[in-house]
Write a protein that holds these residues in place. Structure first.
Motif, PDB file in Angstrom:
ATOM      1  N   LEU A  46      -5.966  -2.536  -7.344  1.00  0.00           N
ATOM      2  CA  LEU A  46      -5.420  -3.972  -6.705  1.00  0.00           C
ATOM      3  C   LEU A  46      -5.581  -3.832  -5.220  1.00  0.00           C
ATOM      4  N   LEU A  47      -5.480  -2.808  -4.485  1.00  0.00           N
ATOM      5  CA  LEU A  47      -5.731  -2.514  -3.244  1.00  0.00           C
ATOM      6  C   LEU A  47      -6.960  -2.182  -2.635  1.00  0.00           C
ATOM      7  N   SER A  48      -7.643  -1.369  -3.507  1.00  0.00           N
ATOM      8  CA  SER A  48      -8.900  -0.697  -2.920  1.00  0.00           C
ATOM      9  C   SER A  48     -10.090  -1.829  -3.086  1.00  0.00           C
ATOM     10  N   ALA A  49     -11.276  -1.411  -2.507  1.00  0.00           N
ATOM     11  CA  ALA A  49     -12.275  -2.489  -2.385  1.00  0.00           C
ATOM     12  C   ALA A  49     -13.416  -1.533  -2.246  1.00  0.00           C
TER      13      ALA A  49
ATOM     14  N   LYS B  49       0.795  -1.242  -0.180  1.00  0.00           N
ATOM     15  CA  LYS B  49       0.024   0.107  -0.058  1.00  0.00           C
ATOM     16  C   LYS B  49       0.990   1.448   0.006  1.00  0.00           C
ATOM     17  N   PRO B  50       1.882   1.300   0.976  1.00  0.00           N
ATOM     18  CA  PRO B  50       2.810   2.551   0.715  1.00  0.00           C
ATOM     19  C   PRO B  50       3.236   2.756  -0.534  1.00  0.00           C
ATOM     20  N   TRP B  51       3.557   1.775  -1.445  1.00  0.00           N
ATOM     21  CA  TRP B  51       4.043   2.086  -2.776  1.00  0.00           C
ATOM     22  C   TRP B  51       2.966   2.145  -3.793  1.00  0.00           C
ATOM     23  N   LEU B  52       1.951   1.550  -3.870  1.00  0.00           N
ATOM     24  CA  LEU B  52       0.904   1.396  -4.882  1.00  0.00           C
ATOM     25  C   LEU B  52      -0.386   2.144  -4.616  1.00  0.00           C
ATOM     26  N   GLY B  53      -0.523   2.621  -3.306  1.00  0.00           N
ATOM     27  CA  GLY B  53      -1.781   3.299  -2.935  1.00  0.00           C
ATOM     28  C   GLY B  53      -2.773   2.661  -3.172  1.00  0.00           C
ATOM     29  N   GLU B  54      -4.049   3.164  -3.158  1.00  0.00           N
ATOM     30  CA  GLU B  54      -5.247   2.722  -3.191  1.00  0.00           C
ATOM     31  C   GLU B  54      -5.692   2.478  -4.854  1.00  0.00           C
ATOM     32  N   GLY B  55      -5.113   1.842  -5.501  1.00  0.00           N
ATOM     33  CA  GLY B  55      -5.631   1.544  -6.768  1.00  0.00           C
ATOM     34  C   GLY B  55      -6.342   0.436  -6.795  1.00  0.00           C
TER      35      GLY B  55
END
Length: 244
Positions: A111-114, A103-109
């Motif tokens: 892949l990581l958002s929901a 998350k610190p690298w990719l943010g909430e794109g």
């Protein structure tokens, strides 16, 4: 012991009460986390019992032999994979045990958002997944292949050819995307999606190609079948002119 230690620090015996309270709060929080993880673990195990189980080699360690227990279900057949991929984001939560480190690298794109945020971004970025975005690149790939060089001139030619295409690119989609209320993606969202696609694109493509080439090298008979198929497709064209 606590009073002696605190007295030695100059805090006095009366200061032991806040410290003990803080200790109790911390212990309660830790216990709550452990109980929540235990409940989630057994809940997942219960849900997976309807699937065929692997053979158990040991009465104590199970089929894992050693290490921590973690329920994993691997879907391989398209009949089972399709319903999962077509399910809504609300019923397919993401496990952040591993993804949380990104998350610190990719943010909430994507892949990581929901939830609602994932749904909104997925709708806005739908044009980026269309094959029409990829088709113009074929001509650029051919031109780049003919000029195979690491010199800067080759890079300049590539960028000029891309500019002449006048078609939407992934970055164009990010910059122009608007929802039904006319709201655009924020600068933070654009950065997160660009980082996500860069990470996801190179990782999956590199892994897939490496696995394909490895297996083709192990099975020359299939490698020859692939070679003959390519030759058949480009039989009436120049070999460096690959079409969509």
């Amino acid at each position: 012991m606590a009073q002696l230690s605190l007295s030695w620090l100059g805090l006095g015996p009366l200061a032991a009460s806040p410290w003990l309270l803080l200790l109790l709060v911390g212990a309660s929080w830790l216990l709550a986390r452990v109980l929540a993880w235990t409940y989630a673990f057994y809940d997942n195990c219960s849900r997976l019992r309807c699937f065929p189980q692997p053979l158990k080699r040991n009465w104590f360690w199970g089929h894992l032999s050693l290490g921590p227990l973690y329920p994993v279900l691997r879907l391989v057949h398209p009949k089972f994979v399709a319903p999962l991929l077509q399910a809504s984001a609300a019923v397919t939560p993401k496990d952040m045990t591993f993804y949380g480190f990104l998350k610190p690298w990719l943010g909430e794109g994507l892949l990581l958002s929901a939830g609602d945020k994932w749904n909104r971004h997925r709708r806005l970025l739908t044009p980026a997944f269309h094959f029409e975005i990829l088709k113009p690149y074929v001509k650029i790939f051919n031109e780049s292949e003919r000029r195979r060089t690491l010199e800067s001139q080759g890079v300049d030619d590539f960028l000029k050819a891309k500019a002449k295409c006048k078609t939407l690119d992934f970055i164009d989609v990010l910059l122009l995307a608007k929802d039904e209320n006319g709201k655009e993606l924020s600068d933070e969202d654009i950065r997160a999606e660009a980082d996500t696609f860069m990470f996801g694109g190179h990782d999956t493509t590199a892994s897939g190609l490496s696995w394909i080439l490895y297996n083709l090298a192990r099975h020359p008979e299939y490698q020859e079948r692939c070679r003959q198929e390519v030759r058949e497709l480009v039989r009436d064209r120049e070999p460096d002119e690959i079409e969509w």
